[in-house]
Design an enzyme around this catalytic site. Sequence first.
Site, PDB file in Angstrom:
ATOM      1  N   HIS A  86       3.455   1.302  -3.220  1.00  0.00           N
ATOM      2  CA  HIS A  86       4.600   0.509  -2.937  1.00  0.00           C
ATOM      3  C   HIS A  86       4.834  -0.594  -3.658  1.00  0.00           C
ATOM      4  O   HIS A  86       3.780  -1.495  -3.323  1.00  0.00           O
ATOM      5  CB  HIS A  86       4.880   0.450  -1.468  1.00  0.00           C
ATOM      6  CG  HIS A  86       4.936   1.752  -0.787  1.00  0.00           C
ATOM      7  ND1 HIS A  86       4.558   1.919   0.544  1.00  0.00           N
ATOM      8  CD2 HIS A  86       5.683   2.623  -1.022  1.00  0.00           C
ATOM      9  CE1 HIS A  86       4.929   3.083   1.070  1.00  0.00           C
ATOM     10  NE2 HIS A  86       5.658   3.819  -0.131  1.00  0.00           N
ATOM     11  N   GLU A  89       3.956  -4.013  -2.042  1.00  0.00           N
ATOM     12  CA  GLU A  89       3.119  -4.272  -1.283  1.00  0.00           C
ATOM     13  C   GLU A  89       1.830  -4.682  -2.129  1.00  0.00           C
ATOM     14  O   GLU A  89       1.374  -3.925  -2.641  1.00  0.00           O
ATOM     15  CB  GLU A  89       2.651  -2.943  -0.347  1.00  0.00           C
ATOM     16  CG  GLU A  89       4.145  -2.839   0.599  1.00  0.00           C
ATOM     17  CD  GLU A  89       3.540  -1.555   1.171  1.00  0.00           C
ATOM     18  OE1 GLU A  89       2.695  -0.920   1.303  1.00  0.00           O
ATOM     19  OE2 GLU A  89       4.671  -1.189   1.748  1.00  0.00           O
ATOM     20  N   HIS A 193      -2.414  -0.702   1.383  1.00  0.00           N
ATOM     21  CA  HIS A 193      -0.691  -0.823   1.418  1.00  0.00           C
ATOM     22  C   HIS A 193      -0.989  -2.172   2.138  1.00  0.00           C
ATOM     23  O   HIS A 193      -1.726  -2.991   2.361  1.00  0.00           O
ATOM     24  CB  HIS A 193      -0.321   0.219   2.545  1.00  0.00           C
ATOM     25  CG  HIS A 193       0.105   1.533   1.660  1.00  0.00           C
ATOM     26  ND1 HIS A 193       1.333   1.642   1.534  1.00  0.00           N
ATOM     27  CD2 HIS A 193      -0.844   2.548   1.224  1.00  0.00           C
ATOM     28  CE1 HIS A 193       1.426   2.942   0.810  1.00  0.00           C
ATOM     29  NE2 HIS A 193       0.004   3.661   0.707  1.00  0.00           N
ATOM     30  N   GLU A 284      -3.853  -0.779   5.525  1.00  0.00           N
ATOM     31  CA  GLU A 284      -2.803  -1.633   5.634  1.00  0.00           C
ATOM     32  C   GLU A 284      -3.535  -2.972   5.738  1.00  0.00           C
ATOM     33  O   GLU A 284      -4.129  -3.334   6.754  1.00  0.00           O
ATOM     34  CB  GLU A 284      -1.838  -1.459   6.746  1.00  0.00           C
ATOM     35  CG  GLU A 284      -1.026  -0.227   6.828  1.00  0.00           C
ATOM     36  CD  GLU A 284       0.175  -0.102   5.853  1.00  0.00           C
ATOM     37  OE1 GLU A 284       0.327  -1.186   5.407  1.00  0.00           O
ATOM     38  OE2 GLU A 284       0.661   1.215   5.945  1.00  0.00           O
TER      39      GLU A 284
END
Length: 444
Positions: A86, A89, A193, A284
């Site tokens: 992404h 990110e 991410h 994440e």
Amino acid sequence: MRAAAGDVVVILCLVSVAAALDFKYHHTEELEAYLKEVHAAHPSLTHLHSIGRSVEGRDLWVLVLGRFPTHHKIGIPEFKYVANMHGDETVGREILLHLIDLLVTSYNRDPVITRLLNNTRIHIMPTMNPDGFEATKVPDCYYTRGRYNKNGEDLNRNFPDAFEKNNASLQPETQAVMDWIRNETFVLSANLHGGALVASYTFDNGNSVTGSLTGYSRSPDDDVFIHLAKTYSFNHASMHKGMGCDNRQTFPQGITNGYSWYQLEGGMQDYNYVWGQCFEITLELSCCKYPPADQLAKFWRDNKAALIEYMKQVHLGVKGRVTDKNGNPIPNAIVEAEGRPHVCPYRTNAHGEYFLLLLPGTYVINATVPGFKSMLETVEIPDNTGNFSALKHDFSFSEVSFGARAASCPQIPLYQELERASSPAVKPALHLMGLLTVMLLIFK
């Protein structure tokens, strides 16, 4: 003499430039220049190549590091990190550059990193979505259009899905990664991410076969995935505390099953596991998707130990070769641990190699050459991650004198087919019948 001195100056300049990596955001030209400088300074330790191009024509660069960076070496597992899928990110993109810097500058200096690089082939892709990154003109903690590629597609919803048909139009970035996975023998991977602080693991999607009715989609290797996620979270500065990013969202021990968090169709980690024979988790790494550059040094410190320890897990379990009576490799032989049937059976590569990530314990390993008798052998697997080598166990088929025919699983919703063939209650006998139905689809 002058030429020799000049060469030394050039080499020193290359090393100096490659080592001078600031904590800032590196745009496409700077990122490419840095990767090329690292390769020029460490040509025997690195291999730089592009696996494809983005919609706007930007290269998808991968730097490979290891004792044999240009090609696969029998017995040495393949590992990968992918970031910036992404485009908005951004933390993963930068910490992977600093990981590269750490690896090349520590080789032959730090014993752990030296052994890691001598026994592992490590692939690092700092950005899978360079167009999205460049499109993010105003950094934001929560959301920008830079999340998507130039065609407005979410690349982490763009892969074939094992549970339902994915109607999204396949993007060039996705196709490049799929081809890359097919052409290598990846064993372990992580996808970096931002927007939360948690290690998320397969499955992201699910149905009744994987237990999704209970709110958890369990893979046959759930214990290994939990171990992998905990390895990262407990070696991270704070992820293991499970506090999440606000009071409404907490993750015990800093980990979560992907489906338990939220259902996701077309994700990359499920694709890796089902069709790539590669265990991948999603990391994440920051509550803010695109944090200020002055926070990058802390993000690197928080993740440094976890990034290294996670890579070592590629040496979990058992590995070996399947050969015929003459010692020739048998590709496409099925090698699995009993009780862990993959909906797309795990097979040997062109060299007859297999790699199975398993926790320490006793297992029965089943090697099958289609059309011939299976071999079942019991192995006792120790924790060999500290020795940088999984247990080695080979199989030799004396009655086979030729390679198995090529075979692959169709990229269709295999678990959907399995669910249709099974009872909603998923009784063991019916589950086995369903699995056999899927096997017939595969061998058609």
